[in-house]
Design a protein around this motif. Structure first.
Motif, PDB file in Angstrom:
ATOM      1  N   ILE A  71       0.835  -1.204   0.000  1.00 38.70           N
ATOM      2  CA  ILE A  71       0.000   0.000   0.000  1.00 38.70           C
ATOM      3  C   ILE A  71       0.869   1.253   0.000  1.00 38.70           C
ATOM      4  CG2 ILE A  71      -1.718   1.298   1.335  1.00 38.70           C
ATOM      5  CD1 ILE A  71      -2.829  -1.505   2.194  1.00 38.70           C
ATOM      6  N   GLY A  72       0.556   2.149  -0.924  1.00 36.37           N
ATOM      7  CA  GLY A  72       1.294   3.409  -1.028  1.00 36.37           C
ATOM      8  C   GLY A  72       2.535   3.352  -1.898  1.00 36.37           C
ATOM      9  N   ALA A  73       2.824   2.180  -2.463  1.00 34.58           N
ATOM     10  CA  ALA A  73       4.016   2.066  -3.326  1.00 34.58           C
ATOM     11  C   ALA A  73       3.806   2.857  -4.609  1.00 34.58           C
ATOM     12  CB  ALA A  73       4.305   0.610  -3.651  1.00 34.58           C
ATOM     13  N   GLN A  74       4.836   3.569  -5.020  1.00 35.31           N
ATOM     14  CA  GLN A  74       4.794   4.355  -6.255  1.00 35.31           C
ATOM     15  C   GLN A  74       5.250   3.536  -7.463  1.00 35.31           C
ATOM     16  OE1 GLN A  74       3.398   7.280  -6.408  1.00 35.31           O
ATOM     17  NE2 GLN A  74       3.170   7.524  -4.219  1.00 35.31           N
ATOM     18  N   ALA A  75       5.994   2.449  -7.208  1.00 31.34           N
ATOM     19  CA  ALA A  75       6.473   1.563  -8.288  1.00 31.34           C
ATOM     20  C   ALA A  75       7.008   0.298  -7.634  1.00 31.34           C
ATOM     21  CB  ALA A  75       7.564   2.238  -9.127  1.00 31.34           C
ATOM     22  N   GLY A  76       7.246  -0.712  -8.470  1.00 28.85           N
ATOM     23  CA  GLY A  76       7.770  -1.960  -7.936  1.00 28.85           C
ATOM     24  C   GLY A  76       8.672  -2.678  -8.920  1.00 28.85           C
ATOM     25  N   MET A  77       9.603  -3.447  -8.369  1.00 25.56           N
ATOM     26  CA  MET A  77      10.496  -4.289  -9.160  1.00 25.56           C
ATOM     27  C   MET A  77      10.246  -5.729  -8.706  1.00 25.56           C
ATOM     28  SD  MET A  77      14.693  -4.408  -9.174  1.00 25.56           S
ATOM     29  CE  MET A  77      14.921  -2.789  -9.909  1.00 25.56           C
ATOM     30  N   LEU A  78       9.871  -6.582  -9.657  1.00 22.85           N
ATOM     31  CA  LEU A  78       9.668  -7.990  -9.355  1.00 22.85           C
ATOM     32  C   LEU A  78      10.858  -8.761  -9.909  1.00 22.85           C
ATOM     33  CD1 LEU A  78       5.842  -8.348 -10.058  1.00 22.85           C
ATOM     34  CD2 LEU A  78       7.021  -7.931  -7.883  1.00 22.85           C
ATOM     35  N   VAL A  79      11.486  -9.553  -9.041  1.00 21.83           N
ATOM     36  CA  VAL A  79      12.755 -10.205  -9.357  1.00 21.83           C
ATOM     37  C   VAL A  79      12.577 -11.724  -9.417  1.00 21.83           C
ATOM     38  CG1 VAL A  79      15.179 -10.470  -8.630  1.00 21.83           C
ATOM     39  CG2 VAL A  79      13.916  -8.369  -8.036  1.00 21.83           C
ATOM     40  N   TYR A  80      13.191 -12.323 -10.444  1.00 20.12           N
ATOM     41  CA  TYR A  80      13.278 -13.783 -10.497  1.00 20.12           C
ATOM     42  C   TYR A  80      14.723 -14.171 -10.727  1.00 20.12           C
ATOM     43  CZ  TYR A  80      13.348 -13.516 -15.676  1.00 20.12           C
ATOM     44  OH  TYR A  80      13.673 -13.249 -16.983  1.00 20.12           O
ATOM     45  N   ASP A  81      15.010 -15.446 -10.455  1.00 21.54           N
ATOM     46  CA  ASP A  81      16.355 -16.001 -10.588  1.00 21.54           C
ATOM     47  C   ASP A  81      16.410 -16.747 -11.925  1.00 21.54           C
ATOM     48  OD1 ASP A  81      18.558 -17.757 -10.500  1.00 21.54           O
ATOM     49  OD2 ASP A  81      18.256 -18.281  -8.389  1.00 21.54           O
TER      50      ASP A  81
END
Length: 167
Positions: A71-81
């Motif tokens: 909640i309240g995040a302005q952006a996100g990075m989703l990481v995989y291996d």
């Protein structure tokens, strides 16, 4: 100075903490440290001549389903291996949570540990990212390859999102 919240999510052991440490401190460690709950790192950057503080929320891989982390995040990075196909597959659930709890936040998808070589076709990550409507990139916390660029993209996306939502 304005602070923007961004999240870094993905399964355990994909290298989220290592990526953040490499970006913020320029360091890499082979030691595996498990993040418990949440770890927040701040980093300053400049966009359009304005200095912004990025609050990078490193979400524990095993505790991804806590709404208040998003909640309240302005952006996100989703990481995989890139050596673990299941970590890429798991991003569909991570993406769904981001959309549920931070619906308008732009997301970027990154494949980490590129220095170890890909175990599955590189198109898999690109196709998933395209399907989710997100940019995609490969990077390495160990060598630093593309780490700064990925966090710059994340910071700029957060900045643009914050500006658009304040209009």
């Amino acid at each position: 100075m304005r602070t923007l919240k961004v999240i870094v999510g993905g399964e355990g052991n994909v290298g989220k903490t290592s990526l953040i440490r490499k970006y913020a401190k320029g360091k890499f460690s082979e030691a595996r440290n498990i993040t418990l709950g949440i770890d927040i790192t701040t980093q300053e950057f400049s966009v359009d001549g304005e200095t912004i503080r990025l609050a990078i929320w490193d979400i524990e891989g095993q505790a991804g389903n806590r709404p208040n982390f998003y909640i309240g995040a302005q952006a996100g990075m989703l990481v995989y291996d890139v050596t673990e196909p299941a970590s890429l597959q798991a991003l569909t659930e991570w993406h769904a949570r981001c959309v549920r709890y931070a619906p308008d936040a732009p997301l970027i998808i990154v494949g980490n540990k590129i220095d170890l070589g890909l175990v599955f076709p590189p198109t898999w990550g690109r196709v998933l990212a395209r399907h989710l409507g997100s940019p995609h990139g490969f990077l390495s916390a160990k060598t630093g390859e593309n780490v700064t660029q990925a966090f710059s993209l994340l910071a700029e996306a957060a900045y643009r999102h914050a500006r658009a939502s304040h209009r």
